[in-house]
Design a protein around this motif. Sequence first.
Motif, short mmCIF file in Angstrom:
data_model
loop_
_atom_site.label_atom_id
_atom_site.label_comp_id
_atom_site.label_asym_id
_atom_site.label_seq_id
_atom_site.Cartn_x
_atom_site.Cartn_y
_atom_site.Cartn_z
N LEU A 123 0.81 -1.21 0.00
CA LEU A 123 0.00 0.00 0.00
C LEU A 123 0.85 1.27 0.00
N ASP A 124 2.15 1.11 0.24
CA ASP A 124 3.03 2.26 0.45
C ASP A 124 2.49 3.12 1.59
N ALA A 125 2.15 2.43 2.69
CA ALA A 125 1.56 3.08 3.86
C ALA A 125 2.40 2.76 5.09
N LYS A 126 2.15 3.55 6.14
CA LYS A 126 2.84 3.32 7.40
C LYS A 126 1.86 3.53 8.54
N GLU A 127 2.26 3.11 9.72
CA GLU A 127 1.42 3.27 10.90
C GLU A 127 1.04 4.74 11.06
N GLY A 128 -0.23 4.99 11.31
CA GLY A 128 -0.72 6.35 11.49
C GLY A 128 -1.34 6.94 10.23
N ASP A 129 -1.07 6.33 9.05
CA ASP A 129 -1.68 6.82 7.81
C ASP A 129 -3.18 6.54 7.83
N SER A 130 -3.93 7.37 7.13
CA SER A 130 -5.36 7.13 6.94
C SER A 130 -5.56 6.31 5.68
N LEU A 131 -6.56 5.46 5.69
CA LEU A 131 -6.86 4.62 4.54
C LEU A 131 -8.32 4.79 4.13
N PHE A 132 -8.59 4.62 2.84
CA PHE A 132 -9.95 4.56 2.32
C PHE A 132 -10.26 3.11 2.02
N VAL A 133 -11.46 2.68 2.36
CA VAL A 133 -11.95 1.36 1.96
C VAL A 133 -13.17 1.63 1.10
N VAL A 134 -13.12 1.17 -0.15
CA VAL A 134 -14.18 1.43 -1.12
C VAL A 134 -14.73 0.09 -1.59
N ARG A 135 -16.05 0.01 -1.67
CA ARG A 135 -16.67 -1.22 -2.18
C ARG A 135 -16.77 -1.13 -3.70
N GLY A 136 -16.27 -2.13 -4.38
CA GLY A 136 -16.27 -2.16 -5.83
C GLY A 136 -17.58 -2.70 -6.38
N ASP A 137 -17.76 -2.59 -7.68
CA ASP A 137 -18.97 -3.08 -8.35
C ASP A 137 -19.14 -4.59 -8.16
N ASP A 138 -18.03 -5.29 -7.98
CA ASP A 138 -18.08 -6.74 -7.81
C ASP A 138 -18.36 -7.14 -6.36
N GLY A 139 -18.56 -6.16 -5.48
CA GLY A 139 -18.83 -6.44 -4.07
C GLY A 139 -17.59 -6.56 -3.21
N GLY A 140 -16.41 -6.59 -3.85
CA GLY A 140 -15.15 -6.67 -3.11
C GLY A 140 -14.78 -5.33 -2.52
N LEU A 141 -13.84 -5.34 -1.61
CA LEU A 141 -13.36 -4.12 -0.99
C LEU A 141 -11.98 -3.76 -1.52
N ARG A 142 -11.74 -2.49 -1.66
CA ARG A 142 -10.45 -1.99 -2.11
C ARG A 142 -9.91 -1.04 -1.04
N ILE A 143 -8.68 -1.26 -0.62
CA ILE A 143 -8.05 -0.43 0.40
C ILE A 143 -7.05 0.48 -0.29
#
Length: 74
Positions: free
Chosen positions: A25-45
């Motif tokens: 994700l190129d993320a680190k502790e303390g970063d904010s994340l978005f979780v989006v539901r896709g058209d297929d019902g899966g989640l994307r972080i």
Amino acid sequence: MIETKIRKVGNSAVMTLTSEMLALLDAKEGDSLFVVRGDDGGLRIMVQDPSLKSVLDAAEQVMDENREALQKLA
């Protein structure tokens, strides 16, 4: 594919992000994340993108202001 478990912490269910996931994700502790539901019902972080957040906020405002018209179109 990376497997992780959901566990209970207080009144919440949490998913642990491994160091491998954070690197992908190129993320680190303390970063904010978005979780989006896709058209297929899966989640994307996704790592929070300030420009995306402002666009999403604007879209939400437009949808709130035009809720009745959008419901008729649905």
